[in-house]
Write a protein that holds these residues in place. Structure first.
Motif, short mmCIF file in Angstrom:
data_model
loop_
_atom_site.label_atom_id
_atom_site.label_comp_id
_atom_site.label_asym_id
_atom_site.label_seq_id
_atom_site.Cartn_x
_atom_site.Cartn_y
_atom_site.Cartn_z
N ALA A 1 0.75 -1.30 -0.03
CA ALA A 1 0.18 -0.09 0.01
C ALA A 1 0.89 1.26 0.02
O ALA A 1 1.72 1.56 0.87
CB ALA A 1 -0.91 -0.06 1.27
N ALA A 2 0.60 2.09 -1.01
CA ALA A 2 1.55 3.49 -1.01
C ALA A 2 0.82 4.39 -0.08
O ALA A 2 1.48 5.14 0.10
CB ALA A 2 1.50 3.85 -2.44
N SER B 1 7.09 7.56 0.96
CA SER B 1 5.92 7.62 1.90
C SER B 1 4.60 8.01 1.23
O SER B 1 3.44 7.71 1.98
CB SER B 1 6.03 8.76 3.04
OG SER B 1 6.22 10.09 2.39
N GLY B 2 4.59 8.23 0.01
CA GLY B 2 3.20 8.25 -0.84
C GLY B 2 2.75 9.77 -1.17
O GLY B 2 1.72 9.83 -1.54
N TYR C 1 4.29 9.59 6.89
CA TYR C 1 5.66 8.51 7.06
C TYR C 1 5.01 7.40 6.73
O TYR C 1 4.17 7.02 6.95
CB TYR C 1 6.00 8.55 8.59
CG TYR C 1 6.97 7.72 9.03
CD1 TYR C 1 8.47 7.93 8.66
CD2 TYR C 1 6.92 6.28 9.27
CE1 TYR C 1 9.45 7.20 8.82
CE2 TYR C 1 7.83 5.45 9.62
CZ TYR C 1 9.24 6.01 9.22
OH TYR C 1 10.32 5.03 9.63
N ARG C 2 5.81 6.40 5.85
CA ARG C 2 5.31 5.21 5.34
C ARG C 2 3.82 5.11 5.17
O ARG C 2 2.99 4.45 5.63
CB ARG C 2 5.50 3.92 6.35
CG ARG C 2 7.16 3.98 6.45
CD ARG C 2 7.91 2.98 5.92
NE ARG C 2 8.96 2.65 6.49
CZ ARG C 2 9.71 2.05 7.49
NH1 ARG C 2 8.90 0.77 7.50
NH2 ARG C 2 10.96 2.31 7.66
N SER C 3 3.41 5.71 3.85
CA SER C 3 2.28 5.74 3.50
C SER C 3 0.95 6.34 4.46
O SER C 3 -0.23 6.27 4.36
CB SER C 3 1.66 4.19 3.17
OG SER C 3 1.42 3.52 4.57
N ARG C 4 1.36 6.67 5.57
CA ARG C 4 0.07 7.36 6.38
C ARG C 4 0.39 8.80 6.79
O ARG C 4 1.84 9.45 6.64
CB ARG C 4 0.34 6.56 7.77
CG ARG C 4 -0.32 5.29 7.90
CD ARG C 4 -0.69 4.67 9.12
NE ARG C 4 -1.21 3.27 8.90
CZ ARG C 4 -2.53 3.34 8.82
NH1 ARG C 4 -3.28 4.11 9.10
NH2 ARG C 4 -3.07 2.02 8.68
#
Ligand SMILES: Nc1ncnc2c1ncn2[C@@H]1O[C@H](COP(=O)(O)OP(=O)(O)OP(=O)(O)O)[C@@H](O)[C@H]1O
Ligand SMILES: Nc1ncnc2c1ncn2[C@@H]1O[C@H](COP(=O)(O)OP(=O)(O)OP(=O)(O)O)[C@@H](O)[C@H]1O
Ligand code: SF4
Ligand SMILES: [Mg+2]
Ligand SMILES: [Mg+2]
Lengths: 351, 347
Positions: free
Chosen positions: B28-29, B51-52, B230-233
């Motif tokens: 999930a991106a 992180s997206g 940070y990391r997709s969130r």
């Protein structure tokens, strides 16, 4: 800022010497003119300046990778000293094959355009390690994953199998950094090499480069617009404007006591990491374009100190202290202006 | 308060996994991101690389399809647009995206003049009007139309290309401008020029602007609010100055502490936020907080991903951290640095 003295590297062997470099592009438009500088073993030099001032072309000339219409019209570029000495202007294909990617590593602006879109990034690094580093297949693979880890990629084994378009901008940039340092070059040319990275990873990459400088005496030519990065990383700084080096010297001296009016103006509009200042000052006017001929100083049309003497005859570079020089006819008459003092105060706060 | 121009609700995006489905975490991106942007507002987006952030921009202009969630622009659900409705939406050019990598996103065979006039032609602006508007847009980004008009992208410097990509985006006078790293290749003076241009456009034309950037000081100069990924969130959001000076998520703290700068005395130091030297990184499972493995303040609760919730004691800040109100004071007691201006552990 803990910077070594300007002559800390004076006794070290020379890694790179660029003398009176002139580069033209397109229809013989002069884009770089009379650029000279040296890099000693283990030394880091920052190249800063206005967008379009010739920084990238200077780097590409050193790498023998000028655009189709680009040409070195004059000057010399020499890598190494004595036994290792190579004249890069005269270098033919076989010499470049031994130099590029082996003795000189490079990370360029627009990382995407320097990778092959049809090959996974892992394979591209492995190829480099096998051809330039002479490693075997499994060894190269292991080393590649290790390098991806070193440049801070999470899940290096996963990234290994991805194609360039599947990576984010910062991931691509780190892949290029891994490729550039893979063969332990003596010179690393980094053209805006950390701009796509978040500041946490940027700090880690700069730390990695610092380690390579300490352990392998890597020399660094760093092109960046981030003056705070230069302040933290470089021993010396070169300031370019309109295709020429207008000021050079030890980083701390140049940033705290800029002498050329362009450097002063640049520092006066910079916030250098100050998050409370909300002013967006600019240097009024536009830089000369490549090929534009001017009899005198190229900054004159935008310079608040310009006089007739500035525009009527060529301006020479003047030595203004040990390891320091600037290209301005009025250096002696210019007192430190308020803007420069302000920046000086802020920089000294870190000392 | 007016309704937001752009409303992103619970957006998740997944790219197809690479062959043999290795790596890339869970694939999930973006996960469960909600974000509003109002007309006349500048929102800054920062975050870890990968992180997206670009994915969010691409989803907003319809270049990737969300797995879940909705994106409404001016009341219209653009995530649900298809076929001619989607084409019509794109053609009007009300939402423009300035891509992160101009060399790859600009057609290499078109001249600067053609590149900047293309969106006008697509939007149906009469030819007679195009030329004037093209020159105006090129001038606004600080370039000289006469010397640059007939050049190809590869004949420009990095910063010149970046500004042409922006000129191309503002030429249609969009309502929402999504800029992915619009100033990263610019010297300070030109950076300030572009940022003040964006500032002027939002004030004079009520343009909503989203700026993705890694350089915190350029966002501090112009953004109203900032969102941290940070990391997709989305891990934190709020007014820019408050977030940068009193971060509520440990990752934001690490970001501000790591920014190259002429340090302020009272600033956090990276060492205050990294795991203690030699400490075993906390181990988490798939449901843990995305920051767990790097977090110095991880505790039992962190094995469950915290939701992005309002920060207690503030009007317009959110954070996704179980320790949002407590870690700042922990630093004050564990380190010698003065963290006096950290948010009080409001309850
Ligand atoms: N192939 C080319 N044809 C024509 N002009 C060119 C070409 N390449 C570069 N130029 C011009 O030469 C000048 C110097 O370009 P260069 O890329 O070296 O600038 P730079 O200092 O790296 O700028 P930036 O900070 O924006 O990357 C610029 O004015 C640019 O427009
Ligand atoms: N086309 C794609 N196919 C597969 N994965 C992709 C694709 N594009 C992006 N990704 C992955 O999605 C994640 C998010 O990427 P994205 O480009 O949105 O990051 P970013 O926040 O913009 O990072 P950066 O600051 O480095 O530009 C990354 O892990 C990336 O590898
Ligand atoms: S939720 Fe826990 S692990 Fe995540 S950032 Fe906050 S304290 Fe650290
Ligand atoms: Mg450049
Ligand atoms: Mg991106």
């Amino acid at each position: 800022m803990s910077q070594p003295e300007h002559d800390a590297y004076a006794a070290s062997p020379r890694t790179l010497e660029v003398e009176d470099l002139h580069v033209s592009v397109g229809d013989h438009l002069v884009a770089v003119s009379g650029v000279s500088f040296q890099l000693r073993r283990g030394e880091a030099v920052g190249l800063v300046g206005e967008s379009g001032s010739g920084k990238t072309l200077t780097c590409r000339a050193v790498l023998g990778l000028l655009p189709e219409t680009g040409e070195v019209d004059r000057g010399s570029i020499v890598l190494g000293e004595s036994d290792d000495r190579v004249d890069l202007i005269a270098a033919g294909r076989t010499v470049w094959d031994r130099v590029r990617g082996s003795r000189i590593g490079a990370v360029f602006q627009d990382p995407g355009s320097y990778l092959n879109p049809g090959i996974t990034v892992g394979r591209q690094l492995v190829e480099q390690l096998r051809v330039r580093g002479g490693l075997g297949r499994t060894e190269a693979r292991e080393r590649a994953v290790g390098l991806f880890t070193e440049v801070g990629l999470h899940d290096p084994a996963g990234v290994f199998q991805l194609y360039p378009h599947q990576l984010s901008g910062g991931m691509l940039q780190r892949v290029l950094i891994a490729i550039a340092i893979s063969c332990e070059p003596e010179l690393l040319i980094a053209d805006e090499a950390t701009t796509a990275l978040d500041v946490v990873i940027q700090a880690e990459i700069l730390e990695l480069v610092a380690r390579l400088r300490r352990d392998h005496e890597l020399s660094l030519l760093l092109v960046t617009h981030d003056l705070a990065v230069v302040a933290e990383t470089c021993d010396r700084i070169l300031v370019m404007y309109g295709g020429e080096i207008v000021e050079s010297g030890p980083t701390e001296q140049v940033l705290t006591d800029p002498r050329h009016p362009y450097t002063r103006a640049l520092l006066a509009v910079a916030t250098i990491g100050d998050w409370t200042r909300r002013t967006l000052d600019v240097i009024p006017g536009q830089p000369p374009s490549a090929g534009e001929e001017m009899p005198g100083c190229r900054f004159a049309p935008r310079c608040r100190y310009a006089t007739q003497a500035c525009v009527s005859a060529p301006v020479v570079t003047t030595e203004i202290g040990p390891g320091r020089s600037a290209r301005c006819v009025r250096l002696d008459e210019l007192d430190t202006e308020p803007g420069a003092v302000l920046v000086q105060d802020r920089i000294e706060a870190t000392a | 308060m007016s309704t937001p121009l752009l409303r992103i609700t619970d957006l998740s995006v997944s790219y197809a996994l690479p062959r043999r489905g290795t790596g890339l975490g869970t694939g999930a991106a973006l996960r469960e991101v909600s974000l509003d942007v109002r007309a006349g507002e500048i929102l800054g987006i920062v975050g870890e690389t990968g992180s997206g952030k670009t994915t969010l921009a691409r989803a907003t202009v319809g270049l990737v399809t969300p797995a879940t969630g909705t994106i409404t622009f001016d009341g219209v659900d653009i995530g649900g647009l298809q076929g001619s409705a989607l084409r019509g939406f794109r053609r009007r050019g009300q939402v423009q995206l300035v891509f992160q990598d101009p060399l790859r996103s600009l057609d290499p065979d078109l001249t600067v003049g053609q590149l900047v006039s293309e969106p006008l032609a697509i939007a149906g602006v009469p030819r007679s009007e195009q030329r004037v508007r093209v020159e105006e847009a090129i001038g606004l980004v600080g370039l000289d139309p006469s010397t640059i008009h007939d050049r190809l992208p590869r004949q420009l410097s990095g910063g010149q290309r970046q500004r042409i990509a922006l000129a191309r985006a503002i030429v249609t006078r969009p309502q929402l401008l999504f800029c992915d790293e619009p100033v990263s290749a610019l010297d300070v003076s030109n950076r300030n020029l572009v940022l003040s241009l964006l500032d002027r456009l939002r004030r004079e034309l009520g343009l909503a602007v989203v700026i993705i950037a890694h350089d915190l000081s350029s966002l501090a100069g112009v953004a109203d609010r900032i969102a941290v990924f940070y990391r997709s969130r989305l891990v934190e959001s709020g007014p820019v100055e408050e977030v940068l000076t009193r971060p509520a998520h440990p990752y934001t703290g690490l970001l501000t502490a790591s920014a190259p700068s002429v340090a302020h005395e009272d600033r956090l130091r990276p060492a205050d936020l990294r795991l203690e030297q030699g400490a075993e990184p906390p181990k988490g499972g798939p449901d843990s907080c995305v920051f767990l493995a790097r977090c110095r303040f991880a505790h039992e609760a962190c094995h469950q991903q915290p939701l992005t919730t309002p920060l207690p004691g503030t009007a317009d800040r959110t954070a996704a951290c179980h320790a949002a109100t407590t870690w700042p004071s922990q630093i004050a007691t564990t380190s010698t640095s003065t963290a006096a201006d950290q948010p009080a552990a409001a309850g």
